[in-house]
Design a protein around this motif. Structure first.
Motif, PDB file in Angstrom:
ATOM      1  N   PHE A  92      22.747  27.455  22.461  1.00  0.00           N
ATOM      2  CA  PHE A  92      23.260  27.435  21.094  1.00  0.00           C
ATOM      3  C   PHE A  92      22.367  28.280  20.182  1.00  0.00           C
ATOM      4  O   PHE A  92      22.866  29.058  19.349  1.00  0.00           O
ATOM      5  CB  PHE A  92      23.325  25.996  20.583  1.00  0.00           C
ATOM      6  CG  PHE A  92      23.920  25.866  19.210  1.00  0.00           C
ATOM      7  CD1 PHE A  92      25.291  25.778  19.033  1.00  0.00           C
ATOM      8  CD2 PHE A  92      23.103  25.846  18.079  1.00  0.00           C
ATOM      9  CE1 PHE A  92      25.843  25.670  17.766  1.00  0.00           C
ATOM     10  CE2 PHE A  92      23.641  25.738  16.809  1.00  0.00           C
ATOM     11  CZ  PHE A  92      25.016  25.647  16.648  1.00  0.00           C
ATOM     12  N   ALA A  95      23.076  31.960  20.938  1.00  0.00           N
ATOM     13  CA  ALA A  95      24.342  32.443  20.395  1.00  0.00           C
ATOM     14  C   ALA A  95      24.289  32.533  18.872  1.00  0.00           C
ATOM     15  O   ALA A  95      24.856  33.460  18.274  1.00  0.00           O
ATOM     16  CB  ALA A  95      25.479  31.517  20.822  1.00  0.00           C
ATOM     17  N   SER A  96      23.609  31.577  18.230  1.00  0.00           N
ATOM     18  CA  SER A  96      23.538  31.574  16.766  1.00  0.00           C
ATOM     19  C   SER A  96      22.773  32.785  16.238  1.00  0.00           C
ATOM     20  O   SER A  96      23.074  33.297  15.158  1.00  0.00           O
ATOM     21  CB  SER A  96      22.871  30.282  16.280  1.00  0.00           C
ATOM     22  OG  SER A  96      23.611  29.141  16.682  1.00  0.00           O
ATOM     23  N   MET A 125      30.248  26.602  25.494  1.00  0.00           N
ATOM     24  CA  MET A 125      29.952  27.566  24.434  1.00  0.00           C
ATOM     25  C   MET A 125      31.089  28.568  24.277  1.00  0.00           C
ATOM     26  O   MET A 125      31.441  28.967  23.160  1.00  0.00           O
ATOM     27  CB  MET A 125      28.646  28.301  24.728  1.00  0.00           C
ATOM     28  CG  MET A 125      27.405  27.416  24.740  1.00  0.00           C
ATOM     29  SD  MET A 125      26.955  26.825  23.101  1.00  0.00           S
ATOM     30  CE  MET A 125      26.394  28.340  22.350  1.00  0.00           C
ATOM     31  N   ALA A 128      34.171  26.814  22.678  1.00  0.00           N
ATOM     32  CA  ALA A 128      33.984  26.624  21.241  1.00  0.00           C
ATOM     33  C   ALA A 128      33.873  27.950  20.493  1.00  0.00           C
ATOM     34  O   ALA A 128      33.705  27.956  19.273  1.00  0.00           O
ATOM     35  CB  ALA A 128      32.733  25.784  20.983  1.00  0.00           C
ATOM     36  N   ARG A 129      33.957  29.057  21.207  1.00  0.00           N
ATOM     37  CA  ARG A 129      33.897  30.413  20.654  1.00  0.00           C
ATOM     38  C   ARG A 129      32.540  30.765  20.065  1.00  0.00           C
ATOM     39  O   ARG A 129      32.420  31.706  19.287  1.00  0.00           O
ATOM     40  CB  ARG A 129      34.978  30.629  19.591  1.00  0.00           C
ATOM     41  CG  ARG A 129      36.382  30.267  20.027  1.00  0.00           C
ATOM     42  CD  ARG A 129      36.831  30.995  21.275  1.00  0.00           C
ATOM     43  NE  ARG A 129      36.987  32.433  21.075  1.00  0.00           N
ATOM     44  CZ  ARG A 129      37.240  33.298  22.060  1.00  0.00           C
ATOM     45  NH1 ARG A 129      37.326  32.861  23.306  1.00  0.00           N
ATOM     46  NH2 ARG A 129      37.393  34.575  21.809  1.00  0.00           N
ATOM     47  N   TYR A 130      31.499  30.014  20.442  1.00  0.00           N
ATOM     48  CA  TYR A 130      30.147  30.451  20.086  1.00  0.00           C
ATOM     49  C   TYR A 130      29.788  31.698  20.890  1.00  0.00           C
ATOM     50  O   TYR A 130      29.021  32.549  20.427  1.00  0.00           O
ATOM     51  CB  TYR A 130      29.128  29.337  20.363  1.00  0.00           C
ATOM     52  CG  TYR A 130      29.205  28.184  19.408  1.00  0.00           C
ATOM     53  CD1 TYR A 130      28.984  28.363  18.047  1.00  0.00           C
ATOM     54  CD2 TYR A 130      29.508  26.906  19.857  1.00  0.00           C
ATOM     55  CE1 TYR A 130      29.068  27.307  17.158  1.00  0.00           C
ATOM     56  CE2 TYR A 130      29.597  25.832  18.979  1.00  0.00           C
ATOM     57  CZ  TYR A 130      29.373  26.042  17.627  1.00  0.00           C
ATOM     58  OH  TYR A 130      29.462  24.982  16.757  1.00  0.00           O
TER      59      TYR A 130
END
Length: 530
Positions: A92, A95-96, A125, A128-130
């Protein structure tokens, strides 16, 4: 053409190898860049620091077979690659902070390598389209050897692109909506929109739901259907517990809902679990929630928010994880303003609020519900019951007209059909039977049609002499009086705004004079005496 970017973990087993024989082995990360039908512009190679030497080997090997591919090693701070929370958090964060450029680049998420936990996290991920791209699954060749690179397949998690799956989802949603409506093909646009949204909320949320509408509009029926839908989707493990809060009075209300410990009060000779605990893991339907006392409202708020509460007389909290569906025929916003319902509780249960219109506001739904009740009563009687063509036409013409008040809503309709089915000779509802039933319904609704509580207090002649405006106003005033404990309280509620403009307001006197205009006094209004 957009540049292709692959994102994936290094395979600590599948990608390993240092001797010359490694080129005869299928190594997923390297094999991707060896394909003539793919031009990988960049490879974001995820790894943990202890595998740095393997990463350096892979970078060198990819440079040898595909010098146009830029390999960017990305170190992730993961101590335990089998810890779901740790792996997901690391991905996460990656990706962020990543500068995705979907306008110029396509991203493929390689899930062949890495631990099973890592693969699951990559799936989540991407779903959720991250990580904005399809999943990439590679497979080894049928035989190992130099130049053998295997195959690959892309898995796009955007289900809207799969017609067959989309059709299955649409059918599943239609089935769920049919379950909520008991298969009744309702036609009222507002009601159908409400049911469609309730279906979506029911399968996606455990938040409280508030059903508003007049008595008999189907709140209890719909609440049970929501439970059955969640049960069919295996979203509840407990049962359906229903209670009408209007039946809970005094000290017994808290005990019935929250239970009590032995000796909590006189007569508490044994411990009682209470309805909230009975609903653990399931759905609790509190009908007429506006009837709850202030103390019970405060206890319920804690139970909803914390999933814990104190039984009456207890000093230890107990838990119950239930979903609340509340029903009311009152306007809770007015109840909050009047101080009869807690504002914080209303805010908590007002997330998903739906108004169920009365039957008189859904004339187009009378016919399908008529058929539903007729089929149900036919099954109960053990033989088929049906209308003659003229009898059906006459009944529907009346039932859908303004003359049909349906003050009891579906209870009135169900009772009407039951009478017709029971009295039908040979299972045939004749025109004469319908005429008798229409007369019975007119008589049932006559007090409502003639002004309800206000009309009953006046002579028919006096009521008929009033303008429609005065009839409506008097009916509203008497409704407030019936709910108030005293003449003064009724006056304060009726003149809450204008009283502030008077130097010495006398609400009781103003109300007394208003009633006197119609020959009424406080005693007559409270007792119903004419």
């Amino acid at each position: 053409m957009k540049n292709l970017v692959v994102i994936g973990f290094i395979g600590t087993q599948l990608d390993a190898g240092r001797a010359a024989g490694r080129w005869e082995k299928w190594r997923p990360s390297v094999a991707l860049t060896q394909r003539e039908d793919l031009e990988v512009h960049r490879f974001e190679l995820l790894y943990t620091p202890r595998h740095l030497s393997l990463v350096e080997q892979i970078v060198a090997d990819i440079a040898a077979v595909s010098p146009e591919t830029l390999v960017r090693p990305v170190a992730l701070d993961i101590a335990d690659p089998w810890d779901f929370g740790e792996v997901y958090a690391a991905l996460f964060d990656f990706a962020s902070g990543y500068a995705f450029d979907t306008g110029n680049e396509d991203y493929w998420i390689h899930i062949t390598t890495g631990t099973h936990v890592a693969q699951i996290c990559l799936f989540l991920m991407a779903e959720a389209r991250y990580l904005p791209g399809p999943l990439l699954q590679t497979s080894p060749p049928k035989r190992q050897g130099v130049g053998e690179i295997g195959g690959y397949v892309l898995i796009d998690l955007d289900l809207s692109k799969y017609d067959a799956i989309a059709q299955r989802f649409a059918r599943a949603q239609q089935d769920a909506i049919a379950l909520l409506k008991s298969g009744i093909a309702t036609r009222n646009p507002h009601f159908n929109r409400v049911i469609t949204e309730i279906e979506q909320v029911a399968v996606r949320s455990k938040a409280p739901m508030l059903l508003m509408g007049p008595t008999g509009a189907g709140k209890s029926f719909l609440a049970r259907r929501v439970f059955e839908l969640k049960k069919a989707r295996r979203q509840v493990a407990g049962g359906f517990v229903e209670v009408n809060c209007a039946t809970l009075r005094g000290d017994g209300a808290a005990s019935a809902l929250f239970g009590h410990v032995k000796g909590a009060f006189t007569g508490a000779v044994a411990e009682r679990g209470g309805l909230l605990r009975a609903a653990d893991g399931g759905v609790l339907f509190l009908d007429e929630i506006g009837e709850l006392g202030q103390d019970e409202q405060a206890m319920l708020l804690k139970a909803i928010e914390d999933k814990t509460f104190y039984p009456v007389g207890g000093d230890r909290e107990v838990g119950s994880d239930f979903q609340l569906i509340a029903g009311t025929n009152r306007d809770l916003r007015r109840e909050v303003l009047a101080g009869r319902f807690r504002e914080d509780l209303f805010a908590r249960i007002n997330l998903w609020t739906y108004e169920l219109p009365g039957l008189a506001r859904r004339p187009e739904d009378i016919e399908p519900n008529l058929d539903f009740f007729l089929a149900r009563h036919s099954a109960e009687l053990g033989h088929r019951v049906r209308f003659s063509a003229e009898a059906r036409r006459k009944y529907l013409a009346f039932a859908q007209s303004p003359a049909a008040k349906w003050s009891g809503n579906f209870r009135d309709l169900g009772a009407s059909v039951m009478r017709l089915a029971t009295l039908a000779e040979g299972g045939r509802i004749a025109e004469s039977l319908v005429e008798t039933e229409i007369a019975r319904l007119r008589a049932l609704w006559e007090p409502v049609a003639e002004g309800g509580r206000a009309g009953c207090l006046l002579t028919p002649e006096a009521w008929a002499d009033l303008d429609r405006f005065d009839q409506l106003q008097l009916e509203a005033v008497i409704g407030v009086c019936r709910e108030a404990a005293s003449l003064s309280e009724a006056g304060r509620r009726l003149f809450a705004v204008s009283r502030n403009q008077r130097a010495s307001p006398n609400d009781a006197d103003r109300l007394r004079k208003y009633l006197a205009r119609f020959g009424l006094d406080w005693r007559a209004v409270k007792t119903g005496a004419t």
